[in-house]
Design a protein around this motif. Sequence first.
Motif, short mmCIF file in Angstrom:
data_model
loop_
_atom_site.label_atom_id
_atom_site.label_comp_id
_atom_site.label_asym_id
_atom_site.label_seq_id
_atom_site.Cartn_x
_atom_site.Cartn_y
_atom_site.Cartn_z
N LEU A 167 -14.95 -7.59 30.86
CA LEU A 167 -13.77 -7.53 30.19
C LEU A 167 -13.13 -8.53 29.82
O LEU A 167 -12.84 -9.45 30.68
CB LEU A 167 -12.85 -6.64 31.38
CG LEU A 167 -11.62 -5.77 30.78
CD1 LEU A 167 -10.42 -6.74 30.77
CD2 LEU A 167 -12.04 -4.94 29.49
N GLN A 174 -5.92 1.85 26.72
CA GLN A 174 -4.81 0.94 27.34
C GLN A 174 -3.56 1.50 27.30
O GLN A 174 -3.38 2.56 26.80
CB GLN A 174 -4.44 -0.26 26.37
CG GLN A 174 -5.58 -1.37 26.19
CD GLN A 174 -5.34 -2.33 25.23
OE1 GLN A 174 -5.93 -2.96 24.28
NE2 GLN A 174 -4.04 -3.08 25.36
N MET A 185 -12.38 2.60 25.98
CA MET A 185 -11.41 1.72 26.39
C MET A 185 -9.97 2.15 26.22
O MET A 185 -9.64 2.36 25.27
CB MET A 185 -11.48 0.19 25.87
CG MET A 185 -12.73 -0.31 25.85
SD MET A 185 -13.44 -0.32 27.74
CE MET A 185 -12.51 -1.66 28.61
N CYS A 203 -6.00 -1.44 31.50
CA CYS A 203 -7.06 -0.86 30.65
C CYS A 203 -7.95 -0.28 31.32
O CYS A 203 -8.49 -0.76 32.41
CB CYS A 203 -7.65 -2.21 29.95
SG CYS A 203 -8.92 -2.20 28.77
N ARG A 204 -8.22 0.84 31.04
CA ARG A 204 -9.47 1.61 31.71
C ARG A 204 -10.53 1.82 31.04
O ARG A 204 -10.53 2.24 29.67
CB ARG A 204 -8.73 3.08 32.20
CG ARG A 204 -9.88 4.03 32.86
CD ARG A 204 -8.99 5.05 33.48
NE ARG A 204 -8.32 4.67 34.56
CZ ARG A 204 -7.79 5.41 35.73
NH1 ARG A 204 -7.37 6.50 35.30
NH2 ARG A 204 -6.96 4.84 36.70
N ALA A 205 -11.93 1.71 31.31
CA ALA A 205 -13.14 1.92 30.79
C ALA A 205 -13.58 3.38 31.18
O ALA A 205 -13.26 3.83 32.23
CB ALA A 205 -14.20 0.77 31.12
N THR A 224 -13.80 0.07 36.51
CA THR A 224 -13.36 0.80 35.26
C THR A 224 -11.83 0.49 35.13
O THR A 224 -11.33 0.72 33.97
CB THR A 224 -13.45 2.34 35.55
OG1 THR A 224 -12.84 2.62 36.68
CG2 THR A 224 -14.87 2.83 35.64
N CYS A 249 -7.73 -5.30 25.10
CA CYS A 249 -8.80 -5.35 26.16
C CYS A 249 -10.18 -5.12 25.31
O CYS A 249 -10.13 -4.44 24.22
CB CYS A 249 -8.64 -4.52 27.29
SG CYS A 249 -8.63 -2.90 27.11
N GLN A 250 -10.98 -5.51 25.65
CA GLN A 250 -12.54 -5.38 25.11
C GLN A 250 -13.34 -5.41 26.14
O GLN A 250 -13.51 -6.41 27.21
CB GLN A 250 -12.73 -6.43 23.85
CG GLN A 250 -13.94 -6.20 23.46
CD GLN A 250 -14.80 -7.90 23.21
OE1 GLN A 250 -14.28 -8.75 23.19
NE2 GLN A 250 -16.08 -7.56 23.32
N GLN A 251 -14.38 -4.49 25.99
CA GLN A 251 -15.48 -4.71 27.16
C GLN A 251 -16.90 -5.25 26.32
O GLN A 251 -16.99 -5.11 25.04
CB GLN A 251 -15.93 -3.05 27.69
CG GLN A 251 -16.36 -2.14 26.53
CD GLN A 251 -17.98 -2.30 26.31
OE1 GLN A 251 -18.69 -2.84 27.06
NE2 GLN A 251 -18.60 -1.74 25.15
N GLY A 274 -9.77 -1.78 23.21
CA GLY A 274 -8.70 -0.87 23.52
C GLY A 274 -7.84 -0.76 22.41
O GLY A 274 -7.99 -1.49 21.36
#
Lengths: 120, 107
Positions: free
Chosen positions: B33, B6, B4, B23-25, B69, B88-90, B99
């Motif tokens: 998310l 940020q 993740m 935030c990008r996965a 994503t 952020c957190q997946q 992140g």
Amino acid sequence: EVQLVQSGAEVKKPGESLKISCKGSGYSFTSYWIGWVRQMPGKGLEWMGIIYPGDSDTRYSPSFQGQVTISADKSISTAYLQWSSLKASDTAMYYCARPRGPFGGAFDIWGQGTMVTVSS
Amino acid sequence: DIQMTQSPSSVSASVGDRVTITCRASQGISSWLAWYQQKPGKAPKLLIYAASSLQSGVPSRFSGSGSGTDFTLTISSLQPEDFATYYCQQANSFPLTFGQGTRLEIK
């Protein structure tokens, strides 16, 4: 009220063992995962692992696999995080957290944190 | 593992400003998310779950969007109590990942 209450701060020497706890109340402890999160001083959040107290299914982050052990005693609604041999680099705040739903997801309930200091 | 990322790592803004954090996965996570706010010495607080659902008790100036994503946290009009670090957190798959955090500072 749903809450997680963690054990108190610890000061340990390198090489010592430690087990910290997280007691859940106000909900069905066996029906929700409980995760552990590390925060080193001045740094971000790191997900360590998670346990489902209902059947003790446990998952670890590869970064922490073999470094710590996560367990739970459902008879007393308590989850644990333990080390067999602490290092100075284990100095951090450790949080337990519970997801919103029984199947996981975002963590809406957090413990107050346990500060672990490892120093000779 | 899903990484993740940020951006920005830090941002300076004034009370009343509109702020956006992204935030990008590293791979698709559908809408799994979450966004958290953390103040010094405190546990993180959940703001947004399922990418865009506002957690109970969180002010409506916070909003989240995105799927797959790319995700965004927006604070529509900054208040003094919003200056904090955001993560952020997946929650799509184990291991869950956060992140690196975005520090929101007062300009």
